[in-house]
Design a protein around this motif. Structure first.
Motif, PDB file in Angstrom:
ATOM      1  N   UNK A  20       0.777  -1.230   0.036  1.00 58.72           N
ATOM      2  CA  UNK A  20      -0.086   0.085   0.036  1.00 58.72           C
ATOM      3  C   UNK A  20       0.883   1.431   0.038  1.00 58.72           C
ATOM      4  N   UNK A  21       2.002   1.131   0.720  1.00 61.99           N
ATOM      5  CA  UNK A  21       2.861   2.283   0.756  1.00 61.99           C
ATOM      6  C   UNK A  21       3.687   2.614  -0.569  1.00 61.99           C
ATOM      7  N   UNK A  22       4.044   1.460  -1.021  1.00 55.98           N
ATOM      8  CA  UNK A  22       4.592   1.454  -2.563  1.00 55.98           C
ATOM      9  C   UNK A  22       3.561   2.206  -3.310  1.00 55.98           C
ATOM     10  N   UNK A  25       3.430   5.829  -2.813  1.00 61.19           N
ATOM     11  CA  UNK A  25       4.684   6.627  -3.520  1.00 61.19           C
ATOM     12  C   UNK A  25       4.569   6.572  -4.727  1.00 61.19           C
ATOM     13  N   UNK A  26       4.239   5.568  -5.510  1.00 64.25           N
ATOM     14  CA  UNK A  26       4.213   5.765  -7.007  1.00 64.25           C
ATOM     15  C   UNK A  26       3.215   6.978  -7.393  1.00 64.25           C
ATOM     16  N   UNK A  27       2.057   6.703  -6.595  1.00 61.79           N
ATOM     17  CA  UNK A  27       1.039   7.810  -6.978  1.00 61.79           C
ATOM     18  C   UNK A  27       1.649   9.182  -6.605  1.00 61.79           C
ATOM     19  N   UNK A  28       2.575   9.346  -5.989  1.00 62.44           N
ATOM     20  CA  UNK A  28       3.277  10.723  -5.850  1.00 62.44           C
ATOM     21  C   UNK A  28       4.465  10.804  -6.716  1.00 62.44           C
ATOM     22  N   UNK A  29       4.592   9.937  -7.526  1.00 61.58           N
ATOM     23  CA  UNK A  29       5.521  10.118  -8.584  1.00 61.58           C
ATOM     24  C   UNK A  29       6.928   9.842  -8.220  1.00 61.58           C
ATOM     25  N   UNK A  57      11.813   1.041   2.992  1.00 56.40           N
ATOM     26  CA  UNK A  57      10.746   1.457   2.173  1.00 56.40           C
ATOM     27  C   UNK A  57      11.199   2.127   0.787  1.00 56.40           C
ATOM     28  N   UNK A  58      12.531   2.745   0.968  1.00 50.89           N
ATOM     29  CA  UNK A  58      13.153   3.269  -0.441  1.00 50.89           C
ATOM     30  C   UNK A  58      13.350   2.060  -1.206  1.00 50.89           C
ATOM     31  N   UNK A  59      13.974   1.069  -0.598  1.00 48.28           N
ATOM     32  CA  UNK A  59      14.282  -0.055  -1.614  1.00 48.28           C
ATOM     33  C   UNK A  59      13.263  -0.559  -2.302  1.00 48.28           C
ATOM     34  N   UNK A  60      12.017  -0.836  -1.639  1.00 44.11           N
ATOM     35  CA  UNK A  60      11.168  -1.670  -2.400  1.00 44.11           C
ATOM     36  C   UNK A  60      10.318  -0.590  -3.319  1.00 44.11           C
ATOM     37  N   UNK A  61      10.472   0.709  -2.962  1.00 45.86           N
ATOM     38  CA  UNK A  61       9.800   1.601  -3.678  1.00 45.86           C
ATOM     39  C   UNK A  61      10.506   2.056  -5.100  1.00 45.86           C
ATOM     40  N   UNK A  62      11.671   1.933  -4.792  1.00 39.31           N
ATOM     41  CA  UNK A  62      12.697   2.118  -6.084  1.00 39.31           C
ATOM     42  C   UNK A  62      13.148   1.089  -6.687  1.00 39.31           C
ATOM     43  N   UNK A  63      13.170  -0.143  -6.155  1.00 41.20           N
ATOM     44  CA  UNK A  63      13.862  -1.388  -6.736  1.00 41.20           C
ATOM     45  C   UNK A  63      13.062  -2.466  -6.672  1.00 41.20           C
ATOM     46  N   UNK A  64      11.963  -2.454  -6.145  1.00 43.16           N
ATOM     47  CA  UNK A  64      10.956  -3.733  -6.200  1.00 43.16           C
ATOM     48  C   UNK A  64      11.393  -4.512  -4.991  1.00 43.16           C
ATOM     49  N   UNK A  65      10.549  -5.877  -4.670  1.00 41.20           N
ATOM     50  CA  UNK A  65      10.826  -6.570  -3.379  1.00 41.20           C
ATOM     51  C   UNK A  65      12.060  -7.794  -3.759  1.00 41.20           C
TER      52      UNK A  65
END
Length: 95
Positions: A20-22, A25-29, A57-65
């Motif tokens: 949900x946070x990812x 984050x993606x919704x915020x660009x 969280x930065x890792x999973x937002x920018x690089x995936x799981x």
């Protein structure tokens, strides 16, 4: 603490699953091209997350799981069971 344990703690602190946070984050660009600073600021301001949980969280937002295999299957305190993190919440994670 394992990488997965950091994500579990993020869920506990925010009430949102990592996925949900990812999605937020993606919704915020925020994406793979986003530096850590803006993401960390957002997570701190909106959710009260500190740097360690924020960097997970930065890792999973920018690089995936997917994570490196350095600590996968090891015996240390930072060991993870898999090189793929579970983002859909502790309650639904397969054992």
């Amino acid at each position: 603490m394992s990488f997965q344990a950091y994500l579990d703690a993020v869920e506990e602190k925010t009430g949102l699953t990592p996925r949900e946070l990812v999605d937020l984050a993606h919704g915020r660009g925020f994406d793979a091209s986003t530096k850590a600073g803006p993401i960390l600021a957002w997570l701190a301001d909106d959710y009260g997350l500190g740097r360690g949980h924020g960097m997970a969280m930065v890792h999973v937002i920018t690089k995936g799981p997917t994570i490196g295999t350095t600590h996968v299957g090891g015996t240390g305190t930072h060991r993870d069971a898999s090189d793929t993190l579970w983002l859909d919440g502790r309650a639904t994670r397969p054992q």
